[in-house]
Motif scaffolding. Sequence first.
Motif, short mmCIF file in Angstrom:
data_model
loop_
_atom_site.label_atom_id
_atom_site.label_comp_id
_atom_site.label_asym_id
_atom_site.label_seq_id
_atom_site.Cartn_x
_atom_site.Cartn_y
_atom_site.Cartn_z
N SER A 100 0.82 -1.21 0.00
CA SER A 100 0.00 0.00 0.00
C SER A 100 0.86 1.26 0.00
CB SER A 100 -0.92 0.02 1.23
OG SER A 100 -1.80 -1.07 1.23
N CYS A 101 2.04 1.19 0.58
CA CYS A 101 2.88 2.38 0.68
C CYS A 101 3.40 2.83 -0.68
CB CYS A 101 4.05 2.13 1.63
SG CYS A 101 5.21 0.88 1.07
N LYS A 102 3.41 1.94 -1.66
CA LYS A 102 3.96 2.30 -2.97
C LYS A 102 3.22 3.45 -3.63
CE LYS A 102 6.04 -2.10 -4.35
NZ LYS A 102 5.99 -3.18 -5.35
N LYS A 103 1.90 3.51 -3.44
CA LYS A 103 1.14 4.57 -4.11
C LYS A 103 1.34 5.93 -3.45
CE LYS A 103 -3.33 3.78 -1.88
NZ LYS A 103 -4.73 3.46 -2.09
N TYR A 104 1.98 5.96 -2.28
CA TYR A 104 2.27 7.22 -1.60
C TYR A 104 3.69 7.71 -1.88
CZ TYR A 104 -1.93 6.43 1.20
OH TYR A 104 -3.23 6.24 1.62
N CYS A 105 4.49 6.88 -2.51
CA CYS A 105 5.91 7.14 -2.66
C CYS A 105 6.25 7.62 -4.07
CB CYS A 105 6.70 5.88 -2.32
SG CYS A 105 8.47 6.14 -2.25
N SER A 106 6.97 8.74 -4.14
CA SER A 106 7.30 9.31 -5.45
C SER A 106 8.73 8.99 -5.91
CB SER A 106 7.13 10.83 -5.41
OG SER A 106 8.02 11.39 -4.45
#
Length: 75
Positions: free
Chosen positions: A55-61
Amino acid sequence: MKYNEAVKHKKESLAKAHDSVVSNYHIIIVPADTDESAKYIEDFLKSPDTFKDESCKKYCSNDEYEVVSFKKEDE
Protein backbone atom coordinates in the motif's frame (compact mmCIF):
# COMPACT_ATOMS: atom_id res chain seq x y z
CA MET A 1 16.26 1.72 0.79
CA LYS A 2 14.36 0.22 -2.11
CA TYR A 3 11.02 -1.51 -1.51
CA ASN A 4 12.40 -5.07 -1.61
CA GLU A 5 15.08 -4.14 0.93
CA ALA A 6 12.41 -2.62 3.18
CA VAL A 7 10.35 -5.82 3.03
CA LYS A 8 13.39 -7.85 4.03
CA HIS A 9 14.24 -5.41 6.84
CA LYS A 10 10.64 -5.55 8.14
CA LYS A 11 10.67 -9.37 8.16
CA GLU A 12 13.97 -9.39 10.06
CA SER A 13 12.63 -6.83 12.55
CA LEU A 14 9.48 -8.86 13.16
CA ALA A 15 11.49 -12.06 13.60
CA LYS A 16 13.75 -10.44 16.22
CA ALA A 17 11.03 -8.49 18.03
CA HIS A 18 9.62 -9.62 21.34
CA ASP A 19 5.94 -10.65 21.24
CA SER A 20 4.97 -7.61 23.32
CA VAL A 21 6.50 -5.32 20.70
CA VAL A 22 4.61 -7.04 17.88
CA SER A 23 1.30 -6.81 19.75
CA ASN A 24 1.73 -3.22 20.98
CA TYR A 25 3.41 -1.54 18.01
CA HIS A 26 2.73 -1.12 14.32
CA ILE A 27 5.82 -2.05 12.30
CA ILE A 28 5.26 -0.81 8.78
CA ILE A 29 7.00 0.20 5.57
CA VAL A 30 6.59 3.88 4.73
CA PRO A 31 7.93 6.23 2.07
CA ALA A 32 11.28 7.72 3.12
CA ASP A 33 10.05 11.22 2.22
CA THR A 34 8.74 12.82 5.43
CA ASP A 35 5.62 14.38 3.90
CA GLU A 36 4.68 11.22 2.03
CA SER A 37 5.31 9.15 5.14
CA ALA A 38 3.10 11.41 7.27
CA LYS A 39 0.24 11.15 4.77
CA TYR A 40 0.62 7.37 4.55
CA ILE A 41 0.61 6.95 8.35
CA GLU A 42 -2.41 9.27 8.66
CA ASP A 43 -4.37 7.13 6.17
CA PHE A 44 -3.02 3.88 7.64
CA LEU A 45 -4.30 4.78 11.11
CA LYS A 46 -7.84 5.23 9.77
CA SER A 47 -7.99 1.53 8.85
CA PRO A 48 -4.78 -0.44 9.59
CA ASP A 49 -6.30 -3.81 8.68
CA THR A 50 -6.94 -2.74 5.09
CA PHE A 51 -3.31 -1.78 4.43
CA LYS A 52 -0.75 -4.22 3.10
CA ASP A 53 3.01 -3.62 2.76
CA GLU A 54 2.53 -2.72 -0.90
CA SER A 55 0.00 0.00 0.00
CA CYS A 56 2.88 2.38 0.68
CA LYS A 57 3.96 2.30 -2.97
CA LYS A 58 1.14 4.57 -4.11
CA TYR A 59 2.27 7.22 -1.60
CA CYS A 60 5.91 7.14 -2.66
CA SER A 61 7.30 9.31 -5.45
CA ASN A 62 10.97 8.27 -5.40
CA ASP A 63 11.05 4.50 -4.67
CA GLU A 64 12.80 5.07 -1.33
CA TYR A 65 11.34 3.50 1.79
CA GLU A 66 12.04 2.89 5.47
CA VAL A 67 10.64 0.67 8.19
CA VAL A 68 9.15 2.45 11.19
CA SER A 69 7.44 1.39 14.37
CA PHE A 70 5.05 3.31 16.58
CA LYS A 71 2.75 2.45 19.44
CA LYS A 72 -0.74 1.24 18.60
CA GLU A 73 -3.57 3.44 19.80
CA ASP A 74 -5.58 2.14 22.73
CA GLU A 75 -8.97 1.11 21.48
